[in-house]
Design a protein around this motif. Sequence first.
Motif, PDB file in Angstrom:
ATOM      1  N   UNK A 106     -17.197  -9.301   1.173  1.00 45.48           N
ATOM      2  CA  UNK A 106     -15.763  -9.034   1.013  1.00 45.48           C
ATOM      3  C   UNK A 106     -14.977 -10.260   0.574  1.00 45.48           C
ATOM      4  N   UNK A 107     -15.349 -11.431   1.070  1.00 41.67           N
ATOM      5  CA  UNK A 107     -14.574 -12.637   0.749  1.00 41.67           C
ATOM      6  C   UNK A 107     -15.151 -13.421  -0.433  1.00 41.67           C
ATOM      7  N   UNK A 108     -16.250 -12.939  -0.993  1.00 35.83           N
ATOM      8  CA  UNK A 108     -16.857 -13.617  -2.134  1.00 35.83           C
ATOM      9  C   UNK A 108     -16.057 -13.374  -3.410  1.00 35.83           C
ATOM     10  N   UNK A 109     -15.895 -14.410  -4.193  1.00 36.61           N
ATOM     11  CA  UNK A 109     -15.263 -14.283  -5.505  1.00 36.61           C
ATOM     12  C   UNK A 109     -16.266 -13.721  -6.502  1.00 36.61           C
ATOM     13  N   UNK A 110     -17.540 -13.940  -6.259  1.00 39.80           N
ATOM     14  CA  UNK A 110     -18.617 -13.575  -7.189  1.00 39.80           C
ATOM     15  C   UNK A 110     -19.295 -12.255  -6.802  1.00 39.80           C
ATOM     16  N   UNK A 111     -18.548 -11.216  -6.509  1.00 38.70           N
ATOM     17  CA  UNK A 111     -19.153  -9.966  -6.057  1.00 38.70           C
ATOM     18  C   UNK A 111     -20.054  -9.322  -7.095  1.00 38.70           C
ATOM     19  N   UNK A 112     -19.752  -9.473  -8.355  1.00 35.99           N
ATOM     20  CA  UNK A 112     -20.530  -8.824  -9.412  1.00 35.99           C
ATOM     21  C   UNK A 112     -21.524  -9.781 -10.079  1.00 35.99           C
ATOM     22  N   UNK A 113     -21.683 -10.969  -9.549  1.00 34.98           N
ATOM     23  CA  UNK A 113     -22.482 -12.006 -10.218  1.00 34.98           C
ATOM     24  C   UNK A 113     -23.971 -11.906  -9.911  1.00 34.98           C
ATOM     25  N   UNK A 114     -24.730 -12.547 -10.776  1.00 30.83           N
ATOM     26  CA  UNK A 114     -26.182 -12.594 -10.646  1.00 30.83           C
ATOM     27  C   UNK A 114     -26.594 -13.763  -9.749  1.00 30.83           C
ATOM     28  N   UNK A 115     -27.804 -13.701  -9.223  1.00 23.85           N
ATOM     29  CA  UNK A 115     -28.331 -14.746  -8.341  1.00 23.85           C
ATOM     30  C   UNK A 115     -28.241 -16.115  -9.006  1.00 23.85           C
ATOM     31  N   UNK A 135     -10.643 -20.040   2.672  1.00 21.51           N
ATOM     32  CA  UNK A 135     -11.531 -20.779   3.590  1.00 21.51           C
ATOM     33  C   UNK A 135     -12.145 -19.805   4.588  1.00 21.51           C
ATOM     34  N   UNK A 136     -13.420 -20.005   4.875  1.00 18.56           N
ATOM     35  CA  UNK A 136     -14.095 -19.129   5.828  1.00 18.56           C
ATOM     36  C   UNK A 136     -13.665 -19.450   7.252  1.00 18.56           C
ATOM     37  N   UNK A 137     -13.501 -18.413   8.065  1.00 13.90           N
ATOM     38  CA  UNK A 137     -13.259 -18.595   9.495  1.00 13.90           C
ATOM     39  C   UNK A 137     -14.547 -19.119  10.124  1.00 13.90           C
ATOM     40  N   UNK A 138     -14.443 -19.639  11.343  1.00 11.65           N
ATOM     41  CA  UNK A 138     -15.618 -20.205  12.020  1.00 11.65           C
ATOM     42  C   UNK A 138     -16.718 -19.150  12.151  1.00 11.65           C
ATOM     43  N   UNK A 139     -16.368 -17.939  12.541  1.00 19.18           N
ATOM     44  CA  UNK A 139     -17.393 -16.903  12.714  1.00 19.18           C
ATOM     45  C   UNK A 139     -18.005 -16.495  11.373  1.00 19.18           C
ATOM     46  N   UNK A 140     -17.252 -16.615  10.280  1.00 23.02           N
ATOM     47  CA  UNK A 140     -17.796 -16.333   8.956  1.00 23.02           C
ATOM     48  C   UNK A 140     -18.728 -17.456   8.511  1.00 23.02           C
TER      49      UNK A 140
END
Length: 187
Positions: A106-115, A135-140
């Motif tokens: 959900x928080x990734x900018x690269x949702x449709x990207x290749x490995x 920025x990622x939360x601590x639990x993320x």
Amino acid sequence: MVNLALLGKWRWRLISGEEGLWLDIVRAKYGPLGCSSHLGGRVRGFRGVSSWWKEISLLGVCLESLSDWFSTGVRKVVGNGLSTSFWFDPWLGEVPLKVQFPRLFQVSINQESQVGSFGKWDGGVWVWEFRWRRRLFVWEQELLHGLLVLLDSVSMSLSADSWSWKFEPSGMYSVKSAYLSLLGEVQ
């Protein structure tokens, strides 16, 4: 069951990179293979397509009493990562990373990207790089650590990505092994 196994052979031919005039004709008529969860597809309308194409497109989707037998039988083998969806393809385990790590997806900018776009070579060593919407939360960050532990087992290379059929020692799809897996005789 045999009919499903034979449809699976067509699906395998489409995803495994086979080439030929028949493939050019099928792609010109129907476009790219859609709908399958393990190919990153999304359900699209089937108006104006043949029932054959609809059935092939729906392999890998759990319908009524049928399990997701095709998706559980295929696995993406990563080489250079240029033709493998990082989040949608089952290349690290049996389910896509978007299912294993939904919050990171959900928080990734690269949702449709290749490995291959999730890192770079640095002195002959592959280094993973991620970009987030915030920025990622601590639990993320703990989830990211779990993902990085999984990614430690990956050996990137310069070879092309490929598909593997887990019910056959050679890794190549066969109607017989698909049929036996549908009967529940192969694990």
